[in-house]
Design a protein around this motif. Sequence first.
Motif, PDB file in Angstrom:
ATOM      1  N   GLY A  42       0.862  -1.231   0.021  1.00 30.12           N
ATOM      2  CA  GLY A  42       0.148  -0.064  -0.166  1.00 30.12           C
ATOM      3  C   GLY A  42       1.077   1.295  -0.022  1.00 30.12           C
ATOM      4  O   GLY A  42       0.333   2.536   0.050  1.00 30.12           O
ATOM      5  N   LYS A  43       2.035   1.294  -0.302  1.00 25.75           N
ATOM      6  CA  LYS A  43       2.852   2.250   0.141  1.00 25.75           C
ATOM      7  C   LYS A  43       3.503   2.911  -1.284  1.00 25.75           C
ATOM      8  O   LYS A  43       3.325   1.694  -2.561  1.00 25.75           O
ATOM      9  N   GLN A  44       4.473   4.102  -1.950  1.00 28.64           N
ATOM     10  CA  GLN A  44       4.438   4.249  -2.787  1.00 28.64           C
ATOM     11  C   GLN A  44       6.647   3.222  -2.698  1.00 28.64           C
ATOM     12  O   GLN A  44       6.918   2.911  -1.501  1.00 28.64           O
ATOM     13  N   ARG A  45       6.976   2.241  -3.469  1.00 34.10           N
ATOM     14  CA  ARG A  45       8.826   2.179  -4.020  1.00 34.10           C
ATOM     15  C   ARG A  45       9.602   3.866  -3.088  1.00 34.10           C
ATOM     16  O   ARG A  45       9.402   4.640  -2.857  1.00 34.10           O
ATOM     17  N   GLU A  46      10.321   3.104  -2.111  1.00 36.62           N
ATOM     18  CA  GLU A  46      11.132   4.534  -1.779  1.00 36.62           C
ATOM     19  C   GLU A  46      12.949   3.990  -1.671  1.00 36.62           C
ATOM     20  O   GLU A  46      12.752   2.694  -1.567  1.00 36.62           O
ATOM     21  N   LEU A  47      13.710   4.814  -2.107  1.00 37.30           N
ATOM     22  CA  LEU A  47      15.071   4.540  -1.913  1.00 37.30           C
ATOM     23  C   LEU A  47      15.268   4.290  -0.497  1.00 37.30           C
ATOM     24  O   LEU A  47      15.415   5.478   0.235  1.00 37.30           O
ATOM     25  N   VAL A  48      15.919   3.002  -0.360  1.00 35.82           N
ATOM     26  CA  VAL A  48      16.659   3.070   0.907  1.00 35.82           C
ATOM     27  C   VAL A  48      18.014   3.172   1.206  1.00 35.82           C
ATOM     28  O   VAL A  48      18.966   3.778   2.082  1.00 35.82           O
ATOM     29  N   ALA A  49      19.546   2.663  -0.560  1.00 36.85           N
ATOM     30  CA  ALA A  49      20.498   2.872   0.028  1.00 36.85           C
ATOM     31  C   ALA A  49      20.830   2.831  -1.497  1.00 36.85           C
ATOM     32  O   ALA A  49      20.425   2.454  -1.813  1.00 36.85           O
ATOM     33  N   VAL A  50      22.310   3.791  -1.036  1.00 34.13           N
ATOM     34  CA  VAL A  50      22.514   3.875  -2.189  1.00 34.13           C
ATOM     35  C   VAL A  50      24.581   3.583  -2.503  1.00 34.13           C
ATOM     36  O   VAL A  50      24.813   3.820  -1.479  1.00 34.13           O
ATOM     37  N   ILE A  51      25.177   3.041  -2.930  1.00 34.70           N
ATOM     38  CA  ILE A  51      26.260   3.029  -2.692  1.00 34.70           C
ATOM     39  C   ILE A  51      27.321   3.047  -4.360  1.00 34.70           C
ATOM     40  O   ILE A  51      26.357   2.960  -5.544  1.00 34.70           O
ATOM     41  N   THR A  52      28.253   4.070  -4.621  1.00 35.81           N
ATOM     42  CA  THR A  52      28.295   4.401  -6.005  1.00 35.81           C
ATOM     43  C   THR A  52      29.763   4.175  -6.311  1.00 35.81           C
ATOM     44  O   THR A  52      30.283   3.526  -5.393  1.00 35.81           O
ATOM     45  N   SER A  53      30.327   4.053  -7.654  1.00 35.98           N
ATOM     46  CA  SER A  53      31.924   3.128  -8.088  1.00 35.98           C
ATOM     47  C   SER A  53      32.965   3.563  -6.965  1.00 35.98           C
ATOM     48  O   SER A  53      34.012   2.999  -7.119  1.00 35.98           O
ATOM     49  N   GLY A  54      32.606   4.812  -6.540  1.00 40.01           N
ATOM     50  CA  GLY A  54      33.650   5.091  -5.222  1.00 40.01           C
ATOM     51  C   GLY A  54      33.171   4.786  -4.328  1.00 40.01           C
ATOM     52  O   GLY A  54      34.627   5.311  -3.429  1.00 40.01           O
TER      53      GLY A  54
END
Length: 113
Positions: A42-54
């Motif tokens: 019942g909720k929108q998808r949310e961004l939890v965590a990100v990691i970059t190539s660096g």
Amino acid sequence: QVQLVESGGGLVQAGGSLRLSCAASGSILSINVMAWDRQAPGKQRELVAVITSGGVTNYADSVKGRFTISRSIAKNTVYLEMNSLKAEDTAVYYCHAPTRGSWGQGTQVTVSS
């Protein structure tokens, strides 16, 4: 397009821990950004965590201090270590590579209170 396969979801009690894995079909070394999202019923998808190539990481405020995103270049795998889990962390967790347009199939995490 890189293929992504998540694993590690399951049922855990509140306060417990889980580690999710996201295995890529090829090298993740050249992928600029890898991320974990989640979608609760019942909720929108949310961004939890990100990691970059660096190796730079960023987290949603709701998980900061409890979740850790990391990667193994040798294993072409991105991880999401989740500690001090709460009932509100219950969701389907998705791994994705935004710059490649690739998404995994998702893995269910259920936290019982």
